[in-house]
Design an enzyme around this catalytic site. Structure first.
Site, PDB file in Angstrom:
ATOM      1  N   GLU A 116       0.795  -1.243   0.000  1.00  0.00           N
ATOM      2  CA  GLU A 116       0.000   0.000   0.000  1.00  0.00           C
ATOM      3  C   GLU A 116       0.823   1.288   0.000  1.00  0.00           C
ATOM      4  O   GLU A 116       0.593   2.182   0.807  1.00  0.00           O
ATOM      5  CB  GLU A 116      -0.959  -0.011   1.201  1.00  0.00           C
ATOM      6  CG  GLU A 116      -1.903  -1.199   1.197  1.00  0.00           C
ATOM      7  CD  GLU A 116      -2.885  -1.203   2.358  1.00  0.00           C
ATOM      8  OE1 GLU A 116      -2.719  -0.416   3.306  1.00  0.00           O
ATOM      9  OE2 GLU A 116      -3.838  -2.018   2.313  1.00  0.00           O
TER      10      GLU A 116
ATOM     11  N   ASN B  77       2.132  -5.218  -3.142  1.00  0.00           N
ATOM     12  CA  ASN B  77       0.715  -5.508  -2.905  1.00  0.00           C
ATOM     13  C   ASN B  77      -0.039  -4.200  -2.635  1.00  0.00           C
ATOM     14  O   ASN B  77       0.437  -3.352  -1.869  1.00  0.00           O
ATOM     15  CB  ASN B  77       0.621  -6.432  -1.678  1.00  0.00           C
ATOM     16  CG  ASN B  77      -0.734  -7.054  -1.449  1.00  0.00           C
ATOM     17  OD1 ASN B  77      -1.280  -7.714  -2.322  1.00  0.00           O
ATOM     18  ND2 ASN B  77      -1.273  -6.867  -0.242  1.00  0.00           N
TER      19      ASN B  77
ATOM     20  N   HIS C 185     -10.360  -5.770  -2.652  1.00  0.00           N
ATOM     21  CA  HIS C 185     -11.444  -5.499  -1.703  1.00  0.00           C
ATOM     22  C   HIS C 185     -12.495  -4.680  -2.459  1.00  0.00           C
ATOM     23  O   HIS C 185     -12.410  -3.457  -2.523  1.00  0.00           O
ATOM     24  CB  HIS C 185     -10.932  -4.719  -0.492  1.00  0.00           C
ATOM     25  CG  HIS C 185      -9.945  -5.469   0.330  1.00  0.00           C
ATOM     26  ND1 HIS C 185     -10.293  -6.592   1.054  1.00  0.00           N
ATOM     27  CD2 HIS C 185      -8.624  -5.277   0.551  1.00  0.00           C
ATOM     28  CE1 HIS C 185      -9.223  -7.049   1.685  1.00  0.00           C
ATOM     29  NE2 HIS C 185      -8.204  -6.271   1.393  1.00  0.00           N
TER      30      HIS C 185
ATOM     31  N   GLU D 118      -6.378 -10.595  -1.528  1.00  0.00           N
ATOM     32  CA  GLU D 118      -7.225 -10.354  -0.335  1.00  0.00           C
ATOM     33  C   GLU D 118      -8.682 -10.209  -0.743  1.00  0.00           C
ATOM     34  O   GLU D 118      -9.408  -9.338  -0.243  1.00  0.00           O
ATOM     35  CB  GLU D 118      -6.767  -9.085   0.398  1.00  0.00           C
ATOM     36  CG  GLU D 118      -5.309  -9.123   0.821  1.00  0.00           C
ATOM     37  CD  GLU D 118      -4.851  -7.877   1.587  1.00  0.00           C
ATOM     38  OE1 GLU D 118      -5.701  -7.091   2.038  1.00  0.00           O
ATOM     39  OE2 GLU D 118      -3.629  -7.704   1.707  1.00  0.00           O
TER      40      GLU D 118
ATOM     41  N   ASP E  61     -12.414  -9.882  -1.267  1.00  0.00           N
ATOM     42  CA  ASP E  61     -13.744  -9.903  -0.662  1.00  0.00           C
ATOM     43  C   ASP E  61     -14.603  -8.930  -1.455  1.00  0.00           C
ATOM     44  O   ASP E  61     -14.100  -7.958  -2.016  1.00  0.00           O
ATOM     45  CB  ASP E  61     -13.765  -9.637   0.858  1.00  0.00           C
ATOM     46  CG  ASP E  61     -13.010  -8.412   1.315  1.00  0.00           C
ATOM     47  OD1 ASP E  61     -12.811  -7.475   0.523  1.00  0.00           O
ATOM     48  OD2 ASP E  61     -12.633  -8.383   2.502  1.00  0.00           O
TER      49      ASP E  61
HETATM   50  C1  XIL Z   1      -6.748  -6.125   7.968  1.00  0.00           C
HETATM   51  C2  XIL Z   1      -7.186  -7.269   8.867  1.00  0.00           C
HETATM   52  O1  XIL Z   1      -8.104  -8.063   8.159  1.00  0.00           O
HETATM   53  C3  XIL Z   1      -7.821  -6.721  10.130  1.00  0.00           C
HETATM   54  O2  XIL Z   1      -8.050  -7.785  11.054  1.00  0.00           O
HETATM   55  C4  XIL Z   1      -6.911  -5.674  10.777  1.00  0.00           C
HETATM   56  O3  XIL Z   1      -7.586  -5.092  11.863  1.00  0.00           O
HETATM   57  C5  XIL Z   1      -6.519  -4.617   9.789  1.00  0.00           C
HETATM   58  O4  XIL Z   1      -5.915  -5.213   8.657  1.00  0.00           O
HETATM   59  N1  XIL Z   1      -5.111  -4.488   3.447  1.00  0.00           N
HETATM   60  C6  XIL Z   1      -4.172  -5.377   3.923  1.00  0.00           C
HETATM   61  C7  XIL Z   1      -4.516  -6.261   5.064  1.00  0.00           C
HETATM   62  O5  XIL Z   1      -3.079  -5.482   3.367  1.00  0.00           O
HETATM   63  O6  XIL Z   1      -3.409  -6.516   5.884  1.00  0.00           O
HETATM   64  C8  XIL Z   1      -5.645  -5.684   5.880  1.00  0.00           C
HETATM   65  O7  XIL Z   1      -6.016  -6.649   6.878  1.00  0.00           O
HETATM   66  C9  XIL Z   1      -6.807  -5.318   4.997  1.00  0.00           C
HETATM   67  C10 XIL Z   1      -6.409  -4.277   3.994  1.00  0.00           C
END
Ligand code: XIL
Length: 299
Positions: A127, A169, A206, A235, A237
Site C-alpha cells: 500500500e 501488494n 477489496h 485479499e 472480498d
Molecule cells: C486487515 C485485517 O483483516 C484486520 O483484522 C486488521 O484489523 C486490519 O488489517 N489491506 C491489507 C490487510 O493489506 O493486511 C488488511 O487486513 C486489509 C487491507
C-alpha cells in the site's frame, strides 16, 4: 473437483484464505479452511507490530501458530507484510530518516531469516500509493525516508531469502483506468527496466460500492504480466458476495497464465474484517453461499 483448492490446482494455481490465529481453536473454522484452501496468509500475525514489538526483539509466536497450522496441513504460505505504513509498532512509528530506513531493512532481514526457504510469496511492500487521481506515493514515515525506500526493501528481501517470490501488494489498483493503477504500473515497469528484484504484484481486490469490480481487471492483470511479473489476487472480498462477480474475478485470473492464484480475505462472513460482514464465500454457520458454487464452477 469438489473443493476450491483442488479445483484451482487443476490449472496449477492455488486457492487461499487469510487465517487468524485466534480462530484456530474453532473447529468449524479450521475444518472449512483445511478442506477448501491450499494456501494461507496470516491475517495480522506476520505484520510488523506482531513480529517486532520492540526494536530488535522479534516474536514469532502468533505467526508460527498460523505458519505451522498451514504447513502441517499441506498448504503453501504467502508472507504478509514486511514494509507498510500501517500496523507499525510504536517504536517504528516514532522513527524517521536513516534510522527508520535501517530499522525497515533490519525488520525485513529478521523476519525473512526466520522463514527462509519456506514462504512461497512475500508481500515485501504494502500500500505505498495514494488513493485518488494524483498517482502519487502515499505520505508515510517510510516514504519520507526517500522515494527509493521501496526498491531498497526489495533488494534487502532478495538477499534475505532468494527462494521467495517478492511481491508489491496494494488495493484500488484493479481498475485499469485508475491513476493509482497507472502509478503502480509505471513503478513496476521502471523496476523491471532497472533490475530491481520484483517477481509479483498482488491485487488485494477489496471490492465494494466505493471501489467496485470492473471487467477491465483482466486487462490490468494482463498488462502487469506483460511486464514480466506474476500476478495474484491476494485479499479478495466483495461486498454482498454477488455470485457473478466472484465468478468474473475467478475467470479473470484463469485467463492470465501468470496469475498464480486467488486468496479470499477470511473464511466465513463472521470472520470478515469488513463491517458489513457479507463479502465472503461461507455463511457464519459454515454453509456454502451461492458465490462459493459460482467460484467452484468457474475454476
Ligand atoms: C486487515 C485485517 O483483516 C484486520 O483484522 C486488521 O484489523 C486490519 O488489517 N489491506 C491489507 C490487510 O493489506 O493486511 C488488511 O487486513 C486489509 C487491507
Amino acid at each position: 473437483e469438489s473443493t476450491l483448492g483442488a479445483a484451482a490446482a487443476q490449472s496449477g494455481r492455488y486457492f487461499g484464505t487469510a487465517i487468524a490465529s485466534g480462530r484456530l481453536g474453532d473447529s468449524t473454522y479450521t475444518s472449512i479452511a483445511n478442506r477448501e484452501f491450499n494456501s494461507v496468509t496470516a491475517e495480522n500475525e506476520m505484520k510488523i507490530d506482531a513480529t517486532e514489538p520492540q526494536r530488535g526483539q522479534f516474536n514469532f509466536a502468533a505467526a508460527d501458530r498460523v505458519f505451522n497450522w498451514a504447513v502441517q496441513n499441506g498448504k503453501q504460505v504467502r508472507g504478509h507484510t514486511l514494509a507498510w505504513h500501517s500496523q507499525q509498532p510504536g517504536w517504528m512509528q516514532n522513527l524517521s530518516g536513516g534510522t527508520l530506513r535501517q530499522a525497515m531493512n533490519d525488520h525485513i532481514k529478521g523476519v525473512m531469516a526466520h522463514y527462509k526457504g519456506k514462504i512461497a510469496q512475500w508481500d515485501v511492500v504494502n500500500e505505498a500509493f495514494a488513493d485518488g487521481s494524483s498517482g502519487a506515493r502515499r505520505d508515510s514515515n517510510l516514504q519520507r525516508t526517500g522515494n527509493d525506500w521501496i526498491e531498497d526493501a526489495f533488494r534487502t528481501a532478495r538477499a534475505a531469502d532468494p527462494a521467495a517470490k517478492l511481491c508489491y501488494n496494494d488495493y484500488n489498483v484493479e481498475n485499469w483506468t485508475w491513476a493509482k493503477t497507472q502509478a503502480m504500473y509505471n513503478m513496476v515497469k521502471d523496476f523491471k527496466q532497472r533490475g530491481v528484484p520484483i517477481d509479483c504484484v498482488g491485487f488485494q481486490s477489496h471490492f465494494n460500492s466505493g471501489s467496485p469490480y470492473n471487467s477491465n481487471f483482466r486487462t490490468t492483470l494482463q498488462n502487469f504480466a506483460a511486464l514480466g511479473v506474476d500476478v495474484a489476487v491476494t485479499e479478495l472480498d466483495i461486498q454482498g458476495a454477488p455470485a457473478t462477480t466472484y465468478a468474473d474475478v475467478t475467470k479473470d485470473c484463469l485467463a492470465v497464465p501468470r496469475c498464480l492464484g486467488i486468496t479470499v480475505w477470511g473464511v466465513r462472513d463472521t470472520d470478515s474484517w469488513r463491517p458489513e460482514h457479507t463479502p465472503l464465500l461461507f455463511n457464519g454457520d459454515g454453509s456454502k453461499k451461492p458465490a462459493y458454487t459460482a467460484v467452484l464452477n468457474a475454476l
